[in-house]
Write an enzyme that holds these catalytic residues in place. Structure first.
Site, PDB file in Angstrom:
ATOM      1  N   TYR A 148       0.839  -1.209   0.000  1.00 36.10           N
ATOM      2  CA  TYR A 148       0.000   0.000   0.000  1.00 36.10           C
ATOM      3  C   TYR A 148       0.868   1.250   0.000  1.00 36.10           C
ATOM      4  O   TYR A 148       0.723   2.128  -0.859  1.00 36.10           O
ATOM      5  CB  TYR A 148      -0.907  -0.037   1.234  1.00 36.10           C
ATOM      6  CG  TYR A 148      -1.906   1.089   1.334  1.00 36.10           C
ATOM      7  CD1 TYR A 148      -3.043   1.114   0.519  1.00 36.10           C
ATOM      8  CD2 TYR A 148      -1.734   2.126   2.248  1.00 36.10           C
ATOM      9  CE1 TYR A 148      -3.964   2.147   0.621  1.00 36.10           C
ATOM     10  CE2 TYR A 148      -2.654   3.150   2.364  1.00 36.10           C
ATOM     11  CZ  TYR A 148      -3.777   3.164   1.553  1.00 36.10           C
ATOM     12  OH  TYR A 148      -4.687   4.183   1.653  1.00 36.10           O
ATOM     13  N   ASN A 177      -5.986   9.257   8.778  1.00 35.45           N
ATOM     14  CA  ASN A 177      -7.092   8.380   9.207  1.00 35.45           C
ATOM     15  C   ASN A 177      -8.436   9.120   9.204  1.00 35.45           C
ATOM     16  O   ASN A 177      -8.553  10.194   9.780  1.00 35.45           O
ATOM     17  CB  ASN A 177      -6.829   7.829  10.610  1.00 35.45           C
ATOM     18  CG  ASN A 177      -5.589   6.956  10.635  1.00 35.45           C
ATOM     19  OD1 ASN A 177      -4.493   7.439  10.389  1.00 35.45           O
ATOM     20  ND2 ASN A 177      -5.752   5.674  10.912  1.00 35.45           N
ATOM     21  N   GLN A 212       0.253   3.705  20.777  1.00 36.42           N
ATOM     22  CA  GLN A 212       0.442   4.308  19.454  1.00 36.42           C
ATOM     23  C   GLN A 212      -0.661   5.348  19.225  1.00 36.42           C
ATOM     24  O   GLN A 212      -1.751   5.215  19.768  1.00 36.42           O
ATOM     25  CB  GLN A 212       0.436   3.237  18.349  1.00 36.42           C
ATOM     26  CG  GLN A 212      -0.877   2.541  18.052  1.00 36.42           C
ATOM     27  CD  GLN A 212      -1.136   1.311  18.894  1.00 36.42           C
ATOM     28  OE1 GLN A 212      -0.798   1.258  20.068  1.00 36.42           O
ATOM     29  NE2 GLN A 212      -1.791   0.319  18.309  1.00 36.42           N
TER      30      GLN A 212
END
Ligand code: UDP
Length: 324
Positions: A148, A177, A212
């Site tokens: 990707y 995102n 994260q």
């Protein structure tokens, strides 16, 4: 009348974009998708509109269109790690690379403007934080995300080469995102997973220790900036970061979803997939300056709207199952 072609038009962002573009009565849309991760259900309400046409097509193959096209939005590509990795990895790179060539050729033939939806993944595991467009990234070229990340990086280079060699009118944005209605409940990404797990009363699955970070942009804010970018001065080629700079740990996101749906839910910890970026936050000063854009919808508000969407979706899926 402007004819606009959207690849990936039945996917999460693509279908939200189609719904927004069709509101303008001067727009006529051609929605192209192979429906691998997209679904016709996402655009079902548009199918009877005479200004909307759906073509089932995989952009790995060249595409010929008779009517004159003015603008192309190239969104087609699986974007969720479980959907783009594994046995789909080669297909993912081919979609990015052959798809870009085929759509750039189409743009060249029609003298159309073409916008590429690139990704924050071009920054890989970023060593600079937050990420500015000038940062060149830190991608593992042989890892499981490379299909990707490198596919999208190669697509960017193709866009700029078409511009340099043929003068093709290009635009490149890097999407961070994004979440919101019309996401697939089985998409496998963190927002859809947590909300659907919580609504079903299941444990929330955190990968790794949850430290994260990601920055989550509500889809309406993203659609707004995509359209602004397409309408911007021809000289603005990009890349332009598009995302919400609000940064949250995955643990914080899980707590927020629990708080909103059911405080008694459990969190369970699963192994962190390899090459999973540690942190990610866009520097959006370029989008602010050139496009006069910044996201308006805060995570808590966007999550409420997304929870409402998934709650309805799960209810109707359960009803369907009971009828069978
Ligand atoms: N993630 C998680 N639980 C899940 C799905 C994802 O903890 O059920 C983590 C994932 O490992 C990553 C982050 O959430 O660190 C965002 O993952 P997502 O797939 O949504 O987006 P991307 O990794 O492409 O940014």
């Amino acid at each position: 009348m402007k004819t606009i072609l959207i690849t990936g038009g039945t996917g999460f962002i693509g279908s939200n974009l189609c719904k927004r573009l069709i509101e303008n009565e001067n727009n006529s849309l051609i929605c192209v998708d192979n429906n691998y991760t997209g679904s016709l259900d996402n655009v079902r309400d548009l199918l009877n509109n005479p200004r909307f046409k759906f073509i089932e097509h995989d952009i790995i193959q060249p595409l010929e269109i008779d009517e004159k096209i003015d603008e192309i939005y190239n969104l087609a590509c699986p974007a969720s790690p479980p959907a783009y990795q594994g046995e789909k990895a080669i297909f993912t790179t081919m979609t990015c690379v052959y798809g870009a060539v085929n759509m750039l050729e189409l743009a060249r033939k029609h003298n159309a403007k073409i916008l590429q939806t690139s990704t924050s993944e071009v920054y890989g595991e970023p060593l600079v934080h937050p990420q500015h467009e000038t940062y060149r990234g830190n991608v593992n070229p042989i890892g499981i995300r490379a299909c990707y990340d490198e596919g999208k990086r190669c697509a960017e280079s193709l866009f700029f080469d078409y511009n340099r060699i043929y003068g093709t009118k290009i635009k490149v944005i890097r999407i961070f995102n994004t979440y919101g209605p019309l996401m697939d409940p089985n998409d496998g990404r963190v927002v859809s997973n947590f909300i659907c797990q919580a609504l079903r009363g299941e444990d929330l699955t955190i990968y790794g220790d949850g430290s994260q970070t990601r920055s989550f942009c509500y889809v309406d804010d993203l659609v707004e900036v995509i359209i602004r970018m397409m309408a911007s001065d021809d000289k603005l080629l990009g890349p332009v970061n598009t995302g919400n700079p609000g940064e949250f740990t995955i643990k914080e996101l899980a707590e927020l979803v629990k708080e909103k749906i059911d405080k008694n839910l459990n969190i369970i910890y699963k192994p962190l997939p390899s090459d999973d970026p540690t942190q990610r936050r866009p520097d959006i000063s370029l989008a602010k300056e050139k496009l006069n854009w910044e996201p308006k919808i805060k995570l808590t508000e966007g999550l409420d709207k997304t929870i409402e969407y998934f709650a309805q979706k799960i209810k109707s899926e359960e009803k369907e199952l009971m009828n069978i």
